[in-house]
Design a protein around this motif. Structure first.
Motif, PDB file in Angstrom:
ATOM      1  N   LEU A  73     -26.855 -13.155  37.145  1.00  0.00           N
ATOM      2  CA  LEU A  73     -25.584 -13.108  36.437  1.00  0.00           C
ATOM      3  C   LEU A  73     -24.448 -12.924  37.441  1.00  0.00           C
ATOM      4  N   ILE A  74     -23.370 -13.575  37.193  1.00  0.00           N
ATOM      5  CA  ILE A  74     -22.198 -13.466  38.058  1.00  0.00           C
ATOM      6  C   ILE A  74     -21.580 -12.084  37.862  1.00  0.00           C
ATOM      7  N   LYS A  75     -21.286 -11.412  38.973  1.00  0.00           N
ATOM      8  CA  LYS A  75     -20.638 -10.106  38.921  1.00  0.00           C
ATOM      9  C   LYS A  75     -19.187 -10.297  38.482  1.00  0.00           C
ATOM     10  N   THR A  76     -18.742  -9.426  37.616  1.00  0.00           N
ATOM     11  CA  THR A  76     -17.349  -9.494  37.168  1.00  0.00           C
ATOM     12  C   THR A  76     -16.554  -8.359  37.795  1.00  0.00           C
ATOM     13  N   GLY A  77     -15.248  -8.480  37.752  1.00  0.00           N
ATOM     14  CA  GLY A  77     -14.372  -7.425  38.262  1.00  0.00           C
ATOM     15  C   GLY A  77     -14.134  -7.490  39.755  1.00  0.00           C
ATOM     16  N   ILE A  78     -14.688  -8.495  40.437  1.00  0.00           N
ATOM     17  CA  ILE A  78     -14.475  -8.633  41.886  1.00  0.00           C
ATOM     18  C   ILE A  78     -13.188  -9.416  42.081  1.00  0.00           C
ATOM     19  N   LYS A  79     -12.292  -8.839  42.828  1.00  0.00           N
ATOM     20  CA  LYS A  79     -10.991  -9.475  43.047  1.00  0.00           C
ATOM     21  C   LYS A  79     -10.872  -9.939  44.490  1.00  0.00           C
ATOM     22  N   SER A  80     -10.374 -11.138  44.666  1.00  0.00           N
ATOM     23  CA  SER A  80     -10.066 -11.607  46.000  1.00  0.00           C
ATOM     24  C   SER A  80      -8.648 -12.123  46.006  1.00  0.00           C
ATOM     25  N   ARG A  81      -8.157 -12.225  47.215  1.00  0.00           N
ATOM     26  CA  ARG A  81      -6.767 -12.600  47.384  1.00  0.00           C
ATOM     27  C   ARG A  81      -6.640 -13.566  48.543  1.00  0.00           C
ATOM     28  N   TRP A  82      -5.804 -14.551  48.370  1.00  0.00           N
ATOM     29  CA  TRP A  82      -5.518 -15.544  49.400  1.00  0.00           C
ATOM     30  C   TRP A  82      -4.158 -15.196  49.991  1.00  0.00           C
TER      31      TRP A  82
END
Length: 148
Positions: A73-82
């Motif tokens: 399952l894909i983990k949720t709540g992971i934030k990335s930024r460019w």
């Protein structure tokens, strides 16, 4: 809806392999419009890996005719930024209201595309490419244009 359109396009093209389809929702009629198809790995690939979808490994397994395992399952709540250059360019052009300022300077719990501790080479490459764009009139005009 966009996934449906993307799949129809790739099926029609009999596409095999990795592809990134970019869509933009047209504000005039609220429908997604295809902007481009990129037959390459995308810049945010690291984010895909962080959330549990290791696309490079899947791609390699396919190339080696290995069986593809069920994906976790894909983990949720992971934030990335460019941050370089995406967020900086956005901030320079966005209205300077409290919401945008707070959003831009929110760094907690964030992963960064291109920026990794102990590896300055991608940042150096970005800066080198930026100088190329700054001193090339045609490229500079693309970046600094007033209307989209």
């Amino acid at each position: 809806e966009i996934n449906h359109y993307a799949q129809k396009i790739l099926d029609h093209l009999q596409w095999q392999g990795l592809a990134q389809l970019d869509f933009r929702v047209d504000a005039r009629d609220n429908t997604p419009k295809l902007m481009e198809i990129n037959p390459r790995a995308w810049a945010s690939m690291e984010h895909s890996i962080r959330v549990g979808l290791n696309i490079p490994k899947l791609w390699l397994d396919l190339a080696l005719n290995k069986p593809i395992e069920n994906q976790p399952l894909i983990k949720t709540g992971i934030k990335s930024r460019w941050l370089l250059p995406g967020d900086i360019l956005w901030f320079l052009s966005a209205p300077k209201n409290w919401k945008n300022i707070k959003s831009f300077f929110s760094f907690r719990g964030m992963d960064y595309e291109l920026i990794q501790k102990g590896d300055a080479k991608p940042i150096f490459g970005f800066l080198l490419a930026s100088f190329f764009y700054i001193f090339n009139r045609e490229k500079r005009n693309i970046i600094i244009r007033k209307k989209f």
